[in-house]
Design a protein around this motif. Structure first.
Motif, PDB file in Angstrom:
ATOM      1  N   ARG A   1     -61.715 -22.049  31.446  1.00  0.00           N
ATOM      2  CA  ARG A   1     -60.116 -22.085  32.407  1.00  0.00           C
ATOM      3  C   ARG A   1     -59.634 -21.587  31.446  1.00  0.00           C
ATOM      4  O   ARG A   1     -58.791 -20.863  30.957  1.00  0.00           O
ATOM      5  CB  ARG A   1     -60.109 -23.214  32.716  1.00  0.00           C
ATOM      6  CG  ARG A   1     -60.516 -23.778  34.192  1.00  0.00           C
ATOM      7  CD  ARG A   1     -59.753 -25.078  34.104  1.00  0.00           C
ATOM      8  NE  ARG A   1     -61.336 -25.800  35.633  1.00  0.00           N
ATOM      9  CZ  ARG A   1     -60.705 -26.617  35.429  1.00  0.00           C
ATOM     10  NH1 ARG A   1     -60.073 -27.013  35.537  1.00  0.00           N
ATOM     11  NH2 ARG A   1     -61.707 -26.473  36.657  1.00  0.00           N
ATOM     12  N   LEU A   2     -59.971 -22.270  29.526  1.00  0.00           N
ATOM     13  CA  LEU A   2     -59.117 -21.259  28.869  1.00  0.00           C
ATOM     14  C   LEU A   2     -59.006 -19.412  28.428  1.00  0.00           C
ATOM     15  O   LEU A   2     -58.058 -19.119  28.726  1.00  0.00           O
ATOM     16  CB  LEU A   2     -59.233 -22.096  27.052  1.00  0.00           C
ATOM     17  CG  LEU A   2     -58.700 -21.071  26.352  1.00  0.00           C
ATOM     18  CD1 LEU A   2     -57.139 -21.802  26.019  1.00  0.00           C
ATOM     19  CD2 LEU A   2     -59.072 -22.488  24.593  1.00  0.00           C
ATOM     20  N   ASP A   3     -59.944 -19.502  28.566  1.00  0.00           N
ATOM     21  CA  ASP A   3     -60.614 -18.238  28.357  1.00  0.00           C
ATOM     22  C   ASP A   3     -60.180 -16.990  29.536  1.00  0.00           C
ATOM     23  O   ASP A   3     -59.654 -15.736  29.424  1.00  0.00           O
ATOM     24  CB  ASP A   3     -62.218 -17.249  28.692  1.00  0.00           C
ATOM     25  CG  ASP A   3     -62.430 -16.302  28.685  1.00  0.00           C
ATOM     26  OD1 ASP A   3     -62.548 -15.830  27.434  1.00  0.00           O
ATOM     27  OD2 ASP A   3     -63.286 -15.796  29.030  1.00  0.00           O
ATOM     28  N   GLY A   4     -60.247 -17.961  30.714  1.00  0.00           N
ATOM     29  CA  GLY A   4     -58.965 -17.087  32.074  1.00  0.00           C
ATOM     30  C   GLY A   4     -57.922 -17.526  32.344  1.00  0.00           C
ATOM     31  O   GLY A   4     -57.397 -16.894  33.232  1.00  0.00           O
ATOM     32  N   ARG A   5     -57.705 -17.730  31.209  1.00  0.00           N
ATOM     33  CA  ARG A   5     -55.753 -17.439  31.241  1.00  0.00           C
ATOM     34  C   ARG A   5     -55.378 -18.858  32.154  1.00  0.00           C
ATOM     35  O   ARG A   5     -53.769 -18.429  33.124  1.00  0.00           O
ATOM     36  CB  ARG A   5     -55.179 -16.355  30.747  1.00  0.00           C
ATOM     37  CG  ARG A   5     -54.832 -16.779  29.401  1.00  0.00           C
ATOM     38  CD  ARG A   5     -56.116 -15.555  28.942  1.00  0.00           C
ATOM     39  NE  ARG A   5     -55.386 -14.844  27.487  1.00  0.00           N
ATOM     40  CZ  ARG A   5     -56.511 -14.128  26.959  1.00  0.00           C
ATOM     41  NH1 ARG A   5     -57.541 -14.991  26.947  1.00  0.00           N
ATOM     42  NH2 ARG A   5     -56.379 -14.436  26.120  1.00  0.00           N
ATOM     43  N   ASP A   6     -56.711 -19.288  32.331  1.00  0.00           N
ATOM     44  CA  ASP A   6     -56.039 -20.569  33.658  1.00  0.00           C
ATOM     45  C   ASP A   6     -55.082 -21.821  33.500  1.00  0.00           C
ATOM     46  O   ASP A   6     -55.654 -22.943  33.447  1.00  0.00           O
ATOM     47  CB  ASP A   6     -57.363 -20.521  34.951  1.00  0.00           C
ATOM     48  CG  ASP A   6     -56.914 -21.910  35.973  1.00  0.00           C
ATOM     49  OD1 ASP A   6     -56.062 -21.887  36.378  1.00  0.00           O
ATOM     50  OD2 ASP A   6     -57.897 -22.408  36.424  1.00  0.00           O
ATOM     51  N   TRP A   7     -53.591 -21.627  32.850  1.00  0.00           N
ATOM     52  CA  TRP A   7     -52.953 -22.520  32.110  1.00  0.00           C
ATOM     53  C   TRP A   7     -52.974 -23.867  33.638  1.00  0.00           C
ATOM     54  O   TRP A   7     -53.175 -24.704  32.679  1.00  0.00           O
ATOM     55  CB  TRP A   7     -52.482 -22.146  32.194  1.00  0.00           C
ATOM     56  CG  TRP A   7     -52.036 -20.726  31.342  1.00  0.00           C
ATOM     57  CD1 TRP A   7     -51.280 -19.572  31.170  1.00  0.00           C
ATOM     58  CD2 TRP A   7     -52.976 -20.903  30.117  1.00  0.00           C
ATOM     59  NE1 TRP A   7     -51.835 -18.193  30.358  1.00  0.00           N
ATOM     60  CE2 TRP A   7     -52.621 -19.286  29.579  1.00  0.00           C
ATOM     61  CE3 TRP A   7     -53.239 -21.516  29.561  1.00  0.00           C
ATOM     62  CZ2 TRP A   7     -52.984 -19.216  28.227  1.00  0.00           C
ATOM     63  CZ3 TRP A   7     -53.740 -21.033  27.913  1.00  0.00           C
ATOM     64  CH2 TRP A   7     -54.032 -19.792  27.889  1.00  0.00           C
ATOM     65  N   ASP A   8     -53.066 -23.736  34.669  1.00  0.00           N
ATOM     66  CA  ASP A   8     -52.608 -24.891  35.735  1.00  0.00           C
ATOM     67  C   ASP A   8     -54.166 -25.447  35.618  1.00  0.00           C
ATOM     68  O   ASP A   8     -54.256 -26.774  35.551  1.00  0.00           O
ATOM     69  CB  ASP A   8     -52.003 -24.881  37.402  1.00  0.00           C
ATOM     70  CG  ASP A   8     -51.282 -24.137  37.135  1.00  0.00           C
ATOM     71  OD1 ASP A   8     -49.975 -24.118  36.196  1.00  0.00           O
ATOM     72  OD2 ASP A   8     -50.259 -23.544  37.902  1.00  0.00           O
ATOM     73  N   GLY A   9     -55.134 -24.455  35.442  1.00  0.00           N
ATOM     74  CA  GLY A   9     -57.084 -25.511  35.560  1.00  0.00           C
ATOM     75  C   GLY A   9     -56.685 -26.085  34.159  1.00  0.00           C
ATOM     76  O   GLY A   9     -57.490 -27.128  34.414  1.00  0.00           O
ATOM     77  N   PHE A  10     -56.419 -25.559  32.993  1.00  0.00           N
ATOM     78  CA  PHE A  10     -56.681 -25.879  32.297  1.00  0.00           C
ATOM     79  C   PHE A  10     -55.839 -26.873  31.738  1.00  0.00           C
ATOM     80  O   PHE A  10     -55.983 -28.058  31.679  1.00  0.00           O
ATOM     81  CB  PHE A  10     -55.890 -24.676  31.018  1.00  0.00           C
ATOM     82  CG  PHE A  10     -55.674 -24.338  29.695  1.00  0.00           C
ATOM     83  CD1 PHE A  10     -57.372 -25.269  28.731  1.00  0.00           C
ATOM     84  CD2 PHE A  10     -55.496 -25.483  28.604  1.00  0.00           C
ATOM     85  CE1 PHE A  10     -57.553 -25.450  27.684  1.00  0.00           C
ATOM     86  CE2 PHE A  10     -55.073 -25.584  27.268  1.00  0.00           C
ATOM     87  CZ  PHE A  10     -56.631 -25.600  26.758  1.00  0.00           C
TER      88      PHE A  10
END
Lengths: 132, 132
Positions: A18-27
């Motif tokens: 999620r960090l790599d994917g910039r999925d901030w809500d999921g992160f």
């Protein structure tokens, strides 16, 4: 491997993805509201999920997180990862780094993030070593 | 946790204890004859048990290895440890370091040893961090 250790490893894997994917809500959903983030090299500490998500959102560059090895037991996990940053297909930096995690009830409560930089070896062991 | 993962963790624990205790025969008994030792920071590599034991025997100073956390699965292990060196009760250096291990049939075949040094943080994140 217990189910709980598997869960810690899955949490660490999701953190990296999620960090790599910039999925901030999921992160953010992986983090305890009072998460503590520490960087031993710079003696920096960040307190709390909101600040820590902001820190990562604001981190400059087209960086990527590529997991090399994830280990975990019932409470602790570790992520060895390749960190690269570059632009237009050029890799400007490429290093291995290590994060340790404490996980409680599926949420990350503590992250210790090691960013080891390169340096020259001390003299006196050339008779035993080769360089790459 | 499988018996094999427990064995990897026990091998890592023995590595730390025998190194700290300068038990060179016991230390060598944990290593595959063709063990590879790598230090990513200095891009150094040592090939073979004999050279690697010599490297540790010759390593200067009254250093101590104090394990903080050991993790392991069926093949890989990691050791987070506090490394101190000093004399006469004075601690001259005190840092956290990380070693990763590959273990095959009870013998360590690969060690990757991270020795992260301290440095100052880059500017631009003081609004999120505190220092210690």
């Amino acid at each position: 491997m217990t189910a709980r250790a598997e869960n810690v490893k899955a949490t660490v894997a999701a953190f990296a993805a999620r960090l790599d994917g910039r999925d901030w809500d999921g992160f953010a959903a992986l983090l305890h509201p009072d998460v503590i983030y520490e960087v031993p090299q710079t003696r920096e500490r960040i307190r709390g999920r909101d600040r820590y998500v902001t820190f990562n959102r604001e981190y400059p560059g087209a960086w990527r997180i590529d997991p090399v090895l994830i280990l975990g037991d019932e409470r602790d996990g570790s992520l060895l990862f390749r960190w690269t940053v570059g632009a237009d297909g050029e890799v400007a930096e490429d290093q291995l780094a290590i994060a340790y995690f404490e996980v409680d009830d599926g949420l990350i409560t503590k992250i210790t993030d090691f960013w080891p930089g390169p340096y020259e070896p001390p003299p006196g062991r050339e008779h035993l070593t080769e360089r790459w």
